[in-house]
Design a protein around this motif. Structure first.
Motif, PDB file in Angstrom:
ATOM      1  N   HIS A  60       8.797   6.837 -11.640  1.00 36.47           N
ATOM      2  CA  HIS A  60      10.186   7.144 -11.977  1.00 36.47           C
ATOM      3  C   HIS A  60      10.689   6.256 -13.115  1.00 36.47           C
ATOM      4  O   HIS A  60      11.579   6.653 -13.868  1.00 36.47           O
ATOM      5  N   LEU A  61      10.115   5.070 -13.226  1.00 37.73           N
ATOM      6  CA  LEU A  61      10.458   4.157 -14.322  1.00 37.73           C
ATOM      7  C   LEU A  61       9.648   4.461 -15.578  1.00 37.73           C
ATOM      8  O   LEU A  61       9.638   3.675 -16.527  1.00 37.73           O
ATOM      9  N   GLU A  62       8.964   5.609 -15.555  1.00 38.40           N
ATOM     10  CA  GLU A  62       8.183   6.116 -16.684  1.00 38.40           C
ATOM     11  C   GLU A  62       6.978   5.240 -17.012  1.00 38.40           C
ATOM     12  O   GLU A  62       6.523   5.182 -18.160  1.00 38.40           O
ATOM     13  N   HIS A 115       0.804  -1.221   0.000  1.00 38.63           N
ATOM     14  CA  HIS A 115       0.000   0.000   0.000  1.00 38.63           C
ATOM     15  C   HIS A 115       0.836   1.270   0.000  1.00 38.63           C
ATOM     16  O   HIS A 115       0.284   2.368  -0.142  1.00 38.63           O
ATOM     17  N   HIS A 116       2.127   1.141   0.165  1.00 39.40           N
ATOM     18  CA  HIS A 116       2.966   2.330   0.328  1.00 39.40           C
ATOM     19  C   HIS A 116       2.990   3.142  -0.968  1.00 39.40           C
ATOM     20  O   HIS A 116       3.214   2.597  -2.058  1.00 39.40           O
ATOM     21  N   THR A 117       2.755   4.445  -0.845  1.00 35.25           N
ATOM     22  CA  THR A 117       2.763   5.324  -2.012  1.00 35.25           C
ATOM     23  C   THR A 117       4.069   5.223  -2.778  1.00 35.25           C
ATOM     24  O   THR A 117       4.105   5.405  -4.005  1.00 35.25           O
ATOM     25  N   GLY A 118       5.151   4.907  -2.062  1.00 38.05           N
ATOM     26  CA  GLY A 118       6.461   4.815  -2.706  1.00 38.05           C
ATOM     27  C   GLY A 118       6.519   3.820  -3.846  1.00 38.05           C
ATOM     28  O   GLY A 118       7.273   4.012  -4.803  1.00 38.05           O
ATOM     29  N   TRP A 119       5.706   2.744  -3.771  1.00 36.65           N
ATOM     30  CA  TRP A 119       5.708   1.770  -4.867  1.00 36.65           C
ATOM     31  C   TRP A 119       5.243   2.421  -6.167  1.00 36.65           C
ATOM     32  O   TRP A 119       5.811   2.169  -7.248  1.00 36.65           O
ATOM     33  N   SER A 120       4.191   3.237  -6.089  1.00 42.07           N
ATOM     34  CA  SER A 120       3.706   3.901  -7.304  1.00 42.07           C
ATOM     35  C   SER A 120       4.678   4.984  -7.773  1.00 42.07           C
ATOM     36  O   SER A 120       4.809   5.230  -8.973  1.00 42.07           O
ATOM     37  N   ILE A 121       5.379   5.613  -6.817  1.00 43.64           N
ATOM     38  CA  ILE A 121       6.387   6.612  -7.192  1.00 43.64           C
ATOM     39  C   ILE A 121       7.543   5.937  -7.939  1.00 43.64           C
ATOM     40  O   ILE A 121       8.055   6.469  -8.939  1.00 43.64           O
TER      41      ILE A 121
END
Length: 319
Positions: A129-131, A119-125
């Motif tokens: 970043h990987l476009e 659920h961590h927002t960082g996964w989607s970030i």
């Protein structure tokens, strides 16, 4: 015939019962696309006898069930490929369900006995970043129709600015400053805009705040998540501080917004956003030019300027 469904397990033992579900379902959709699957089936797994994830201690069980029914379940409608959702009555039943699935489980290596969070927002970030495109959310056509109807009947043709307040009883340093936002709303109204207020869910039915005297309120959207996103997508500009509903807008291309970083996100150095892959002063990689982050203390003059500039930039782009 091979099952083309991705089974996404959202386990409250290790995941918050909150708008953080947005990042989970976004990552599940990205996984579905990359693996050429046809649809998603979400399974909500209850925590054990205690509260599970530490954020779930912030409210009682009655409010927790309200969140499942009014935040998590309706959020699945924003992903067109999500064709089913199961709220398991207990962990044992969820384990039986999981044992019947032979492939396509999200998160990777999830099991009820050894739950995995995603659920961590960082996964989607990281994906952004990987476009990778992570802006998968879309309000339903019917929700947007109702939102347009509401705005048209009240706005007198003025541009709608949706202001969402955070008034939570926890982490209060992240809350909206009502004096600041009240001044912003009044200035917008006096200068030809149609500001609309969406209060925090636990305050939406209270007596209106005096700072917002004469400002239109939209409690319908507070209590109906589908209508809320439809309203955000139909508004000319949305503005909010660091809050749950704002997360919805991160993942929709159709919302133009000013997001004001508040509380420890702004004051703590390094910013806690750093653990999500967002540096201080940075705008996340998945947003477009009409989705702007403001890393400053809440200030009426500055907010009014940012909101109206965004509106002007949108108008210029339309020609």
């Amino acid at each position: 015939m091979t099952d083309q469904t991705l089974y996404a397990f959202y386990d409250l033992e290790v995941s918050p019962n909150s708008f953080d579900f947005s990042a989970f379902i976004i990552c599940a959709e990205t996984h579905r696309i990359e693996n050429n699957l046809e649809n998603i089936h979400v399974i909500v797994v209850p925590q054990k006898n205690d509260k599970g994830h530490h954020d779930n201690y912030l409210f009682d069980d009655k409010h927790g069930m309200w969140r499942i029914n009014n935040v998590i379940i309706p959020m699945t409608q924003f992903i067109a490929s999500c064709k089913g959702i199961t709220v398991s009555p207990n962990r044992a039943r969820a384990a039986i369900f999981k044992d019947q699935i032979t492939r396509s489980v999200f998160p990777h290596e999830y099991s009820v006995k050894y739950p995995v969070a995603h659920h961590h927002t960082g996964w989607s970030i990281i994906d952004a970043h990987l476009e990778k495109d992570v802006q998968h959310f879309n309000a339903t056509a019917q929700a947007r129709t109702y939102a347009r109807q509401w705005i048209k009947s009240r706005s007198e043709g003025k541009k709608c600015v949706a202001i969402t307040l955070r008034e939570a009883p926890f982490m209060e340093n992240r809350n909206s400053n009502p004096d600041v936002w009240g001044e912003v709303a009044q200035r917008l109204k006096n200068n030809g805009y149609f500001p609309v207020l969406l209060r925090d869910v636990d305050r939406a039915l209270d007596t209106p705040l005096p700072q917002f005297d004469g400002i239109c309120h939209f409690p319908e959207g507070v209590f109906n998540l589908g209508l809320r996103l439809g309203f955000y997508e139909e508004a000319e500009v949305c503005a909010f501080v660091a809050n749950g509903p704002g997360q919805l807008c991160f993942y929709s291309k159709n919302v133009n917004f000013v997001y004001v970083v508040t509380g420890d996100w702004l004051d703590k150095k390094p910013t806690p956003f750093g653990r999500m892959g967002i540096k201080f002063g940075e705008t996340p990689p998945m947003v477009h030019r009409f989705q702007r982050w403001l890393w400053e203390e809440q200030n009426a003059e500055r907010l009014y300027s940012e909101i109206t500039k965004l509106g002007q930039d949108i108008a210029t782009a339309r020609g």
